[in-house]
Design a protein around this motif. Sequence first.
Motif, PDB file in Angstrom:
ATOM      1  N   HIS A  35       0.801  -1.227   0.000  1.00 54.31           N
ATOM      2  CA  HIS A  35       0.000   0.000   0.000  1.00 54.31           C
ATOM      3  C   HIS A  35       0.831   1.273   0.000  1.00 54.31           C
ATOM      4  O   HIS A  35       1.911   1.323   0.587  1.00 54.31           O
ATOM      5  CB  HIS A  35      -0.931   0.004   1.216  1.00 54.31           C
ATOM      6  CG  HIS A  35      -2.100  -0.904   1.026  1.00 54.31           C
ATOM      7  ND1 HIS A  35      -2.019  -2.268   1.203  1.00 54.31           N
ATOM      8  CD2 HIS A  35      -3.366  -0.647   0.622  1.00 54.31           C
ATOM      9  CE1 HIS A  35      -3.186  -2.810   0.929  1.00 54.31           C
ATOM     10  NE2 HIS A  35      -4.020  -1.857   0.568  1.00 54.31           N
ATOM     11  N   SER A  53      -8.160  -3.858  -1.975  1.00 53.41           N
ATOM     12  CA  SER A  53      -8.435  -3.471  -0.580  1.00 53.41           C
ATOM     13  C   SER A  53      -9.296  -2.227  -0.461  1.00 53.41           C
ATOM     14  O   SER A  53      -9.787  -1.924   0.610  1.00 53.41           O
ATOM     15  CB  SER A  53      -7.110  -3.200   0.136  1.00 53.41           C
ATOM     16  OG  SER A  53      -6.549  -1.990  -0.351  1.00 53.41           O
ATOM     17  N   ARG A  72      -7.851   0.667  -1.066  1.00 52.48           N
ATOM     18  CA  ARG A  72      -6.808   1.701  -1.038  1.00 52.48           C
ATOM     19  C   ARG A  72      -5.707   1.354  -2.036  1.00 52.48           C
ATOM     20  O   ARG A  72      -5.459   0.172  -2.316  1.00 52.48           O
ATOM     21  CB  ARG A  72      -6.202   1.808   0.364  1.00 52.48           C
ATOM     22  CG  ARG A  72      -7.096   2.552   1.317  1.00 52.48           C
ATOM     23  CD  ARG A  72      -6.355   2.871   2.587  1.00 52.48           C
ATOM     24  NE  ARG A  72      -7.220   3.569   3.513  1.00 52.48           N
ATOM     25  CZ  ARG A  72      -7.091   3.526   4.833  1.00 52.48           C
ATOM     26  NH1 ARG A  72      -6.111   2.826   5.374  1.00 52.48           N
ATOM     27  NH2 ARG A  72      -7.908   4.201   5.589  1.00 52.48           N
ATOM     28  N   TYR A 123     -11.764   1.067   1.968  1.00 50.11           N
ATOM     29  CA  TYR A 123     -11.061   0.217   2.940  1.00 50.11           C
ATOM     30  C   TYR A 123     -11.670   0.416   4.327  1.00 50.11           C
ATOM     31  O   TYR A 123     -11.997   1.543   4.665  1.00 50.11           O
ATOM     32  CB  TYR A 123      -9.573   0.602   2.952  1.00 50.11           C
ATOM     33  CG  TYR A 123      -8.785  -0.123   3.985  1.00 50.11           C
ATOM     34  CD1 TYR A 123      -8.178  -1.338   3.679  1.00 50.11           C
ATOM     35  CD2 TYR A 123      -8.669   0.370   5.285  1.00 50.11           C
ATOM     36  CE1 TYR A 123      -7.472  -2.024   4.649  1.00 50.11           C
ATOM     37  CE2 TYR A 123      -7.965  -0.326   6.244  1.00 50.11           C
ATOM     38  CZ  TYR A 123      -7.374  -1.511   5.926  1.00 50.11           C
ATOM     39  OH  TYR A 123      -6.694  -2.205   6.877  1.00 50.11           O
ATOM     40  N   PRO A 124     -11.826  -0.549   5.182  1.00 50.27           N
ATOM     41  CA  PRO A 124     -11.417  -1.942   5.019  1.00 50.27           C
ATOM     42  C   PRO A 124     -12.517  -2.837   4.446  1.00 50.27           C
ATOM     43  O   PRO A 124     -12.323  -4.047   4.346  1.00 50.27           O
ATOM     44  CB  PRO A 124     -11.089  -2.368   6.455  1.00 50.27           C
ATOM     45  CG  PRO A 124     -12.025  -1.578   7.305  1.00 50.27           C
ATOM     46  CD  PRO A 124     -12.228  -0.271   6.590  1.00 50.27           C
ATOM     47  N   ASN A 166     -11.506  -4.748   1.411  1.00 51.02           N
ATOM     48  CA  ASN A 166     -10.481  -5.713   1.824  1.00 51.02           C
ATOM     49  C   ASN A 166     -11.136  -6.979   2.390  1.00 51.02           C
ATOM     50  O   ASN A 166     -10.753  -8.100   2.050  1.00 51.02           O
ATOM     51  CB  ASN A 166      -9.606  -5.063   2.900  1.00 51.02           C
ATOM     52  CG  ASN A 166      -8.240  -5.683   2.995  1.00 51.02           C
ATOM     53  OD1 ASN A 166      -7.675  -6.097   1.988  1.00 51.02           O
ATOM     54  ND2 ASN A 166      -7.716  -5.773   4.197  1.00 51.02           N
TER      55      ASN A 166
END
Length: 369
Positions: free
Chosen positions: A197, A287, A289, A312-313, A316
């Motif tokens: 990330h 995710s 991001r 996110y999250p 994810n």
Amino acid sequence: MSRNAASPKIKVWDTELTRRLGLRLPVVQGPLGGGLSSVELVGAVADAGGLGSFGVHHLTPQALLETASKVRARTAAPFALNLWMPCAYRQQRHIDAESFAQALALLAPFYEELGLALPEAPPAAWPDEREQMEALLEARPAVFSFVFGIPPADVLRRCRQLDILTLGAATTVAEARALEEAGVDMLVASGAEAGGHRVAFLEPPERGLIGLFSLLPQVVDAVRIPVLAAGGIADGRGMAAALLLGAQGVQLGTAFLACEESAASAVQRASLFQPQANDTVLTRVFSGRLARGIRNQFVERLQAVKDRLPGYPLLNSLTAELKRAAVAQQRPELMSLWSGQSAGLLRHRTAAALLTALEEQAQTLLGGL
Ligand SMILES: Cc1cc2nc3c(=O)[nH]c(=O)nc-3n(C[C@H](O)[C@H](O)[C@H](O)COP(=O)(O)O)c2cc1C
């Protein structure tokens, strides 16, 4: 002969990082979040004189404490635990029924291909960052490393009281200054080459995609706290260059992910050594991001609709089962194949071999100056 005796004491190994933590080498095994860190990897890096890190951002407070105990049972050496700070950038914890249905419709073909039933309800809550920080303070690792922001002032104060070194991450000069002003002990300058990330926290990450060669010396000039270098370093040349640019140490992620001690699956590890690893992409489709990984079918098929996927999250969690099934079924085209831009430089299959090569090559280059 011990390795200490074998290595002439060259001054570059004597950095703020090695001094403060009593390390032999100024090398940090970067935290690998989401289940890719392992106790064995942290232990092997520690045995070889570097700093091992365990990415625990996905763990409950209880699991975080258990992980710290397992690492302690493996090594008496210092290690880092790594958390993600709460960050507004594409953050989404809740979803209404309509958006959930829309997200599922986009992901449905992948669930079907992998033989999975579609989830009936949005995923369970993600661990609370404040509770994770409390558990981390209780676990009391030598180093608390974090990304996506700055811990609250009281947490930083308690770290100082407990002698926990705080290690933040900056993708821009402004973020480096903000970390220093908050009283963080050290920081990692994270170049856009890095795998995983983009950890920007002051501006959306797309605005700060600065390569390490540009970012590092500017950050070193801007702050007085020690700066480590991350992003694209995979051999002793990168390490030597980073030290010459003013870094007090280097942090490598992709090169350690490729080692057999990491928790990566065999297919994921093998993908790092294949020519396709030269083609990485920054994408939000796994995710929610922005993160760098090897371009594959999953990315290609979802990139066009990325703005209709949740943040996110939530995303994810929604893709977690897909990613697990892709690994189990050995389908790299549907896996999240995180990688930095220097995968083409990878040669070593164990942490010890990687650290030996880094040390020897950097030493030859720097010793000759
Ligand atoms: C699979 C993967 C997972 C990562 N997870 C985290 C994480 O949870 N926290 C963190 O601070 N950095 C994380 N990183 C970043 C690394 O610790 C390191 O800073 C980065 O990989 C350095 O760039 P490189 O990949 O070019 O070596 C991750 C990197 C990878 C490749």
